[in-house]
Design an enzyme around this catalytic site. Structure first.
Site, PDB file in Angstrom:
ATOM      1  N   LYS A  55     -22.584 -32.547  23.422  1.00  0.00           N
ATOM      2  CA  LYS A  55     -23.245 -32.561  22.127  1.00  0.00           C
ATOM      3  C   LYS A  55     -22.995 -33.893  21.443  1.00  0.00           C
ATOM      4  O   LYS A  55     -22.033 -34.556  21.809  1.00  0.00           O
ATOM      5  CB  LYS A  55     -22.762 -31.403  21.259  1.00  0.00           C
ATOM      6  CG  LYS A  55     -21.237 -31.425  21.018  1.00  0.00           C
ATOM      7  CD  LYS A  55     -20.840 -30.554  19.905  1.00  0.00           C
ATOM      8  CE  LYS A  55     -20.902 -31.271  18.590  1.00  0.00           C
ATOM      9  NZ  LYS A  55     -19.739 -32.126  18.259  1.00  0.00           N
ATOM     10  N   HIS A 105     -21.443 -25.920  16.317  1.00  0.00           N
ATOM     11  CA  HIS A 105     -20.355 -24.932  16.247  1.00  0.00           C
ATOM     12  C   HIS A 105     -20.635 -23.817  15.228  1.00  0.00           C
ATOM     13  O   HIS A 105     -20.530 -22.634  15.537  1.00  0.00           O
ATOM     14  CB  HIS A 105     -19.032 -25.609  15.864  1.00  0.00           C
ATOM     15  CG  HIS A 105     -18.668 -26.776  16.729  1.00  0.00           C
ATOM     16  ND1 HIS A 105     -18.987 -26.841  18.062  1.00  0.00           N
ATOM     17  CD2 HIS A 105     -18.009 -27.921  16.456  1.00  0.00           C
ATOM     18  CE1 HIS A 105     -18.535 -27.983  18.563  1.00  0.00           C
ATOM     19  NE2 HIS A 105     -17.941 -28.654  17.615  1.00  0.00           N
ATOM     20  N   LYS A 147      -6.142 -27.208   8.973  1.00  0.00           N
ATOM     21  CA  LYS A 147      -7.125 -26.947  10.023  1.00  0.00           C
ATOM     22  C   LYS A 147      -7.201 -25.441  10.233  1.00  0.00           C
ATOM     23  O   LYS A 147      -6.216 -24.805  10.624  1.00  0.00           O
ATOM     24  CB  LYS A 147      -6.710 -27.632  11.325  1.00  0.00           C
ATOM     25  CG  LYS A 147      -7.702 -27.391  12.469  1.00  0.00           C
ATOM     26  CD  LYS A 147      -7.401 -28.271  13.659  1.00  0.00           C
ATOM     27  CE  LYS A 147      -8.247 -27.923  14.862  1.00  0.00           C
ATOM     28  NZ  LYS A 147      -9.612 -28.427  14.796  1.00  0.00           N
ATOM     29  N   GLU A 176     -11.042 -28.851   8.790  1.00  0.00           N
ATOM     30  CA  GLU A 176     -10.159 -29.702   9.592  1.00  0.00           C
ATOM     31  C   GLU A 176      -9.275 -30.523   8.676  1.00  0.00           C
ATOM     32  O   GLU A 176      -9.700 -30.925   7.592  1.00  0.00           O
ATOM     33  CB  GLU A 176     -10.981 -30.647  10.465  1.00  0.00           C
ATOM     34  CG  GLU A 176     -11.801 -29.919  11.513  1.00  0.00           C
ATOM     35  CD  GLU A 176     -12.423 -30.906  12.491  1.00  0.00           C
ATOM     36  OE1 GLU A 176     -11.707 -31.376  13.377  1.00  0.00           O
ATOM     37  OE2 GLU A 176     -13.610 -31.206  12.325  1.00  0.00           O
ATOM     38  N   HIS A 219     -18.319 -26.542  22.795  1.00  0.00           N
ATOM     39  CA  HIS A 219     -17.027 -26.026  23.270  1.00  0.00           C
ATOM     40  C   HIS A 219     -16.545 -24.824  22.458  1.00  0.00           C
ATOM     41  O   HIS A 219     -15.716 -24.052  22.928  1.00  0.00           O
ATOM     42  CB  HIS A 219     -15.973 -27.141  23.349  1.00  0.00           C
ATOM     43  CG  HIS A 219     -15.374 -27.534  22.025  1.00  0.00           C
ATOM     44  ND1 HIS A 219     -16.019 -28.352  21.136  1.00  0.00           N
ATOM     45  CD2 HIS A 219     -14.194 -27.222  21.433  1.00  0.00           C
ATOM     46  CE1 HIS A 219     -15.258 -28.529  20.065  1.00  0.00           C
ATOM     47  NE2 HIS A 219     -14.142 -27.853  20.220  1.00  0.00           N
ATOM     48  N   ASP A 278     -22.537 -33.048  13.364  1.00  0.00           N
ATOM     49  CA  ASP A 278     -21.387 -33.000  14.268  1.00  0.00           C
ATOM     50  C   ASP A 278     -20.867 -31.584  14.448  1.00  0.00           C
ATOM     51  O   ASP A 278     -20.365 -31.230  15.507  1.00  0.00           O
ATOM     52  CB  ASP A 278     -20.273 -33.893  13.696  1.00  0.00           C
ATOM     53  CG  ASP A 278     -19.057 -33.958  14.616  1.00  0.00           C
ATOM     54  OD1 ASP A 278     -19.254 -34.137  15.832  1.00  0.00           O
ATOM     55  OD2 ASP A 278     -17.917 -33.830  14.121  1.00  0.00           O
TER      56      ASP A 278
END
Ligand code: BG6
Length: 478
Positions: free
Chosen positions: A154, A246, A339, A222, A184, A241
């Site tokens: 990606k 995700h 995170k 994060e 992922h 991103d």
């Protein structure tokens, strides 16, 4: 464990950040746990002028993951470094030699599966496909057919038009069954568990709809900044991103209808329906429903003033009968207090007996860290009155399962090697996600959308609190 097919894996972009920090350490970890096929060779393609030996030294210098020298030695035996420049297709002339099965394995000849991992900047994906074709790397020998698969990192495209174009380019050389578009997050155990939680526990399905659910929140927070990926990130930003892939993939899993079976196509069909039912933003609806932010120190890290968002939060809706009117809050950002990735499903109050002051039930999927599923419930405080206490039923992975949780990349490598597409994204899903994301970008561009500054380590821009509070909600993930 099943016997894994003999495989030659080629990584394009082998000296890049992703390869050094994730791909190679994952493959070595798989080596350590005997998870690689017995016949497995890795060809690392990079632009740097290195030999196989100096490539390995380069990797060892850069990586922070520690492995025993024995494991490294065993793994190193499988690796060949090949130097080539993607801007110069001629420099790939010798790759066929390196990939030739006999030379690589010295064993009885059969056409080993050839797997190609595109871990370069996205602008090179179409070129790599062409190189593979022109260098004759997609065919078997005269006696055998060969299994060829590609795994594409990606971001897949930069908007709907470029994603369509890329799909078109790749489909000239491969069929859809050969293309593995990775996200992922789909390989994370806790994300895979969403399907199981929803459809292997019968109590949820009857209440998984707008009658019982008040709102849903997905937060990918994060604590780290952009680090040395500034050039990449400046072209991407938080929206492309993380949100485009995700966050939307997790939303698809939490909101989809029950697939008719566990096949990749059935699951992907249902995910697609959710992604296609997201209501695109208009110039009217974007105001007050999308917040873009940037942490103050970003300017210093980037070395200049940039218009890249490092934070995005939005409120949307899924236009299906199941979700009509249910606010969906999505949020992703860097350099925040901590995170944590969580999905929380907030239930409506149905009973009136204990008044409106009691807390709503909330089901939280803690994707990472401290993986768990938690249900917020009300109980009576022991004593002579009837006072309520809001507490948590907590299913923690660490206490429930004593085994190590496989890493996302490990799982996805194994699926790639075995030819299982269930945890990879289909072209139409990608396009549906981009359609939604484009509606945000286009309106941002039209309106010159301002960046809300936030302090590193904070909870993000102040305005994002307003996004939820105007509906009397609060961000659940702190
Ligand atoms: C990647 C993004 O896809 O996911 C990164 O490009 C981000 O910017 C990363 O940091 C987060 O992944 P994880 O698994 O650490 O949550």
């Amino acid at each position: 464990q099943k016997t894994l097919p003999a495989t030659v894996l080629t990584i394009f972009g082998a000296t890049g950040d992703l390869s050094l920090t994730h791909l190679l350490p994952t493959l070595i970890h798989m080596e350590e746990h005997n998870l690689l096929p017995t016949t497995f060779k890795l060809v690392c393609v990079g632009r740097r002028d290195l030999t196989t030996k100096s490539f390995f030294e380069f990797f060892t210098e850069k990586t922070t993951t520690k492995f025993s020298p024995q494991v490294i030695k065993k793994f190193a035996n499988r690796v060949t470094y090949f130097q080539a420049n993607l801007d110069d297709h001629q420099s790939f002339a010798g790759l066929a030699q390196v990939l030739a099965d006999k030379q690589i394995t010295k064993q009885k000849h059969e056409c080993y599966n050839r797997l190609y991992y595109f871990a370069t900047a996205p602008s090179y994906f179409a070129s790599i496909a062409k190189i593979l074709k022109t260098q004759g790397l997609l065919i078997g020998c005269t006696d055998h057919e060969r299994t060829i698969r590609i795994l594409v990192e990606k971001p897949f495209g930069n908007n709907l038009a470029s994603a369509k174009e890329l799909n078109k380019e790749l489909l000239k050389f491969f069929n859809e069954k050969q293309i593995y578009r990775i996200d992922h997050y789909l390989g994370k155990e806790t994300v895979q568990n969403l399907l199981v939680m929803r459809f292997a526990n019968d109590l949820f399905e009857p209440i998984w709809n707008s009658k019982y659910i008040d709102h849903i929140e997905i937060s990918v927070l994060e604590s780290l900044g952009v680090g040395n990926r500034i050039n990449f990130y400046n072209q991407t930003g938080a929206l492309k991103d993380s949100m485009q892939n995700h966050v939307l993939q997790m939303l698809a899993l939490i909101a989809m209808e029950e697939p008719k079976d566990l096949s990749p196509e059935s699951i992907r069909n249902q995910k697609l329906k959710v992604l296609s039912s997201l209501v695109p933003f208009t110039s009217k609806t974007i105001s007050g429903n999308v917040v873009r932010g940037q942490y103050i120190e970003y300017k210093k890290e980037a070395g200049q003033v940039t218009n890249t968002e490092t934070y995005v939060a939005l409120k949307t809706e899924i236009k299906t009968p199941r979700w009509k009117g249910v606010p969906i809050y999505l949020r992703s950002g860097k350099r925040l207090g901590k995170k944590v990735t969580e999905i929380s499903v907030h239930f409506k109050k149905q009973c009136e007996l204990f008044g409106s002051e009691r807390k709503n039930n909330v089901l939280t999927f803690r994707i990472q860290p401290d993986e768990s599923v938690q249900l917020q419930i009300n109980n009576k405080i022991p004593g002579f009155g009837i006072d309520l206490h809001s507490g948590t039923l907590d299913f923690g992975y660490k206490t429930a399962f004593l085994t190590e949780i496989p890493s996302a990349y490990e799982r996805l490598f194994l699926d790639f090697i075995q030819g299982d597409q269930r945890l990879f994204i289909r072209s139409d899903e990608i396009e549906a996600s981009w359609k939604f994301i484009d509606s945000i970008v286009n309106n941002w561009n039209k309106k010159n959308a301002p960046l809300q500054k936030y302090v590193s380590g904070s909870t993000g821009p102040k305005l994002s609190e307003k996004l939820v509070s105007k509906n009397n909600h609060l961000w659940w993930t702190k």
